[in-house]
Motif scaffolding. Structure first.
Motif, PDB file in Angstrom:
ATOM      1  N   GLU A  93       0.852  -1.195   0.000  1.00 46.36           N
ATOM      2  CA  GLU A  93       0.000   0.000   0.000  1.00 46.36           C
ATOM      3  C   GLU A  93       0.884   1.239   0.000  1.00 46.36           C
ATOM      4  O   GLU A  93       1.800   1.340   0.804  1.00 46.36           O
ATOM      5  CB  GLU A  93      -0.901  -0.017   1.235  1.00 46.36           C
ATOM      6  N   ASP A  94       0.609   2.184  -0.912  1.00 45.81           N
ATOM      7  CA  ASP A  94       1.438   3.383  -1.007  1.00 45.81           C
ATOM      8  C   ASP A  94       0.938   4.529  -0.143  1.00 45.81           C
ATOM      9  O   ASP A  94       1.686   5.448   0.148  1.00 45.81           O
ATOM     10  CB  ASP A  94       1.585   3.834  -2.464  1.00 45.81           C
TER      11      ASP A  94
ATOM     12  N   VAL B 201       5.352  -3.304   2.136  1.00 44.12           N
ATOM     13  CA  VAL B 201       6.215  -2.922   1.016  1.00 44.12           C
ATOM     14  C   VAL B 201       5.732  -1.580   0.499  1.00 44.12           C
ATOM     15  O   VAL B 201       4.554  -1.409   0.196  1.00 44.12           O
ATOM     16  CB  VAL B 201       6.163  -3.970  -0.106  1.00 44.12           C
ATOM     17  N   GLN B 202       6.648  -0.631   0.429  1.00 46.21           N
ATOM     18  CA  GLN B 202       6.318   0.664  -0.159  1.00 46.21           C
ATOM     19  C   GLN B 202       7.197   0.965  -1.364  1.00 46.21           C
ATOM     20  O   GLN B 202       6.903   1.865  -2.129  1.00 46.21           O
ATOM     21  CB  GLN B 202       6.437   1.764   0.889  1.00 46.21           C
ATOM     22  N   ASP B 203       8.274   0.215  -1.540  1.00 49.03           N
ATOM     23  CA  ASP B 203       9.132   0.344  -2.722  1.00 49.03           C
ATOM     24  C   ASP B 203       8.692  -0.724  -3.716  1.00 49.03           C
ATOM     25  O   ASP B 203       9.037  -1.888  -3.590  1.00 49.03           O
ATOM     26  CB  ASP B 203      10.602   0.152  -2.350  1.00 49.03           C
ATOM     27  N   PHE B 204       7.868  -0.314  -4.677  1.00 48.78           N
ATOM     28  CA  PHE B 204       7.237  -1.273  -5.567  1.00 48.78           C
ATOM     29  C   PHE B 204       8.194  -1.910  -6.561  1.00 48.78           C
ATOM     30  O   PHE B 204       7.839  -2.873  -7.213  1.00 48.78           O
ATOM     31  CB  PHE B 204       6.088  -0.592  -6.313  1.00 48.78           C
TER      32      PHE B 204
ATOM     33  N   VAL C 173       8.924  -5.683  -5.230  1.00 48.65           N
ATOM     34  CA  VAL C 173       7.822  -6.409  -4.613  1.00 48.65           C
ATOM     35  C   VAL C 173       8.012  -7.918  -4.753  1.00 48.65           C
ATOM     36  O   VAL C 173       7.819  -8.667  -3.795  1.00 48.65           O
ATOM     37  CB  VAL C 173       6.464  -5.978  -5.215  1.00 48.65           C
ATOM     38  N   MET C 174       8.381  -8.375  -5.911  1.00 48.37           N
ATOM     39  CA  MET C 174       8.523  -9.820  -6.121  1.00 48.37           C
ATOM     40  C   MET C 174       9.651 -10.394  -5.267  1.00 48.37           C
ATOM     41  O   MET C 174       9.529 -11.501  -4.736  1.00 48.37           O
ATOM     42  CB  MET C 174       8.734 -10.136  -7.604  1.00 48.37           C
ATOM     43  N   GLU C 175      10.739  -9.654  -5.109  1.00 46.08           N
ATOM     44  CA  GLU C 175      11.833 -10.134  -4.270  1.00 46.08           C
ATOM     45  C   GLU C 175      11.383 -10.240  -2.812  1.00 46.08           C
ATOM     46  O   GLU C 175      11.699 -11.211  -2.127  1.00 46.08           O
ATOM     47  CB  GLU C 175      13.055  -9.210  -4.378  1.00 46.08           C
ATOM     48  N   GLU C 176      10.628  -9.242  -2.339  1.00 46.90           N
ATOM     49  CA  GLU C 176      10.098  -9.277  -0.975  1.00 46.90           C
ATOM     50  C   GLU C 176       9.141 -10.453  -0.800  1.00 46.90           C
ATOM     51  O   GLU C 176       9.174 -11.147   0.210  1.00 46.90           O
ATOM     52  CB  GLU C 176       9.377  -7.968  -0.640  1.00 46.90           C
ATOM     53  N   PHE C 177       8.294 -10.665  -1.779  1.00 51.59           N
ATOM     54  CA  PHE C 177       7.341 -11.775  -1.720  1.00 51.59           C
ATOM     55  C   PHE C 177       8.078 -13.103  -1.609  1.00 51.59           C
ATOM     56  O   PHE C 177       7.742 -13.942  -0.765  1.00 51.59           O
ATOM     57  CB  PHE C 177       6.447 -11.768  -2.964  1.00 51.59           C
ATOM     58  N   GLN C 178       9.089 -13.301  -2.432  1.00 52.00           N
ATOM     59  CA  GLN C 178       9.834 -14.554  -2.406  1.00 52.00           C
ATOM     60  C   GLN C 178      10.608 -14.731  -1.109  1.00 52.00           C
ATOM     61  O   GLN C 178      10.713 -15.829  -0.579  1.00 52.00           O
ATOM     62  CB  GLN C 178      10.779 -14.629  -3.608  1.00 52.00           C
TER      63      GLN C 178
ATOM     64  N   ASP D 194      -2.690  -2.893  -3.049  1.00 51.51           N
ATOM     65  CA  ASP D 194      -3.376  -1.727  -3.590  1.00 51.51           C
ATOM     66  C   ASP D 194      -3.553  -1.964  -5.087  1.00 51.51           C
ATOM     67  O   ASP D 194      -2.582  -2.262  -5.787  1.00 51.51           O
ATOM     68  CB  ASP D 194      -2.513  -0.491  -3.332  1.00 51.51           C
ATOM     69  N   ILE D 195      -4.765  -1.849  -5.591  1.00 53.06           N
ATOM     70  CA  ILE D 195      -4.982  -2.138  -7.017  1.00 53.06           C
ATOM     71  C   ILE D 195      -4.649  -0.958  -7.920  1.00 53.06           C
ATOM     72  O   ILE D 195      -4.681  -1.086  -9.130  1.00 53.06           O
ATOM     73  CB  ILE D 195      -6.417  -2.627  -7.295  1.00 53.06           C
ATOM     74  N   GLN D 196      -4.300   0.186  -7.334  1.00 50.32           N
ATOM     75  CA  GLN D 196      -3.938   1.358  -8.134  1.00 50.32           C
ATOM     76  C   GLN D 196      -2.523   1.806  -7.783  1.00 50.32           C
ATOM     77  O   GLN D 196      -2.298   2.957  -7.404  1.00 50.32           O
ATOM     78  CB  GLN D 196      -4.922   2.485  -7.904  1.00 50.32           C
ATOM     79  N   LEU D 197      -1.569   0.910  -7.944  1.00 49.88           N
ATOM     80  CA  LEU D 197      -0.183   1.259  -7.659  1.00 49.88           C
ATOM     81  C   LEU D 197       0.345   2.227  -8.704  1.00 49.88           C
ATOM     82  O   LEU D 197       0.066   2.073  -9.891  1.00 49.88           O
ATOM     83  CB  LEU D 197       0.692   0.008  -7.661  1.00 49.88           C
ATOM     84  N   PRO D 198       1.110   3.211  -8.294  1.00 48.17           N
ATOM     85  CA  PRO D 198       1.682   4.137  -9.276  1.00 48.17           C
ATOM     86  C   PRO D 198       2.752   3.455 -10.110  1.00 48.17           C
ATOM     87  O   PRO D 198       3.557   2.690  -9.599  1.00 48.17           O
ATOM     88  CB  PRO D 198       2.290   5.233  -8.405  1.00 48.17           C
TER      89      PRO D 198
END
Length: 62
Positions: A8-9, A31-34, A37-42, A52-56
């Motif tokens: 979420e931003d 996570v705020q540094d988009f 994101v995939m690295e954090e998820f893994q 958030d479905i409206q990520l910048p």
């Protein structure tokens, strides 16, 4: 205990969601540094991802 990855931003919204879920005994990672994101998820291997479905700048994360 379940681990939730919250993406979420909006900082105030992030804190509100985090407080609520923490009060229900969930572990919350944010996570705020988009760009990574995939690295954090893994690395975190969360049980659930709330995003958030409206990520910048990012419409597709895979």
């Amino acid at each position: 205990m379940f681990r939730i990855l919250l993406i979420e931003d909006d900082e105030s919204l992030f804190k509100e969601i985090q407080e609520r879920l923490t009060s229900w005994s969930y572990t919350i990672d944010g996570v705020q540094d988009f760009s990574n994101v995939m690295e954090e998820f893994q690395a975190l291997k969360p049980d659930l991802v709330l995003i958030d479905i409206q990520l910048p700048k990012y419409t597709v994360l895979y």
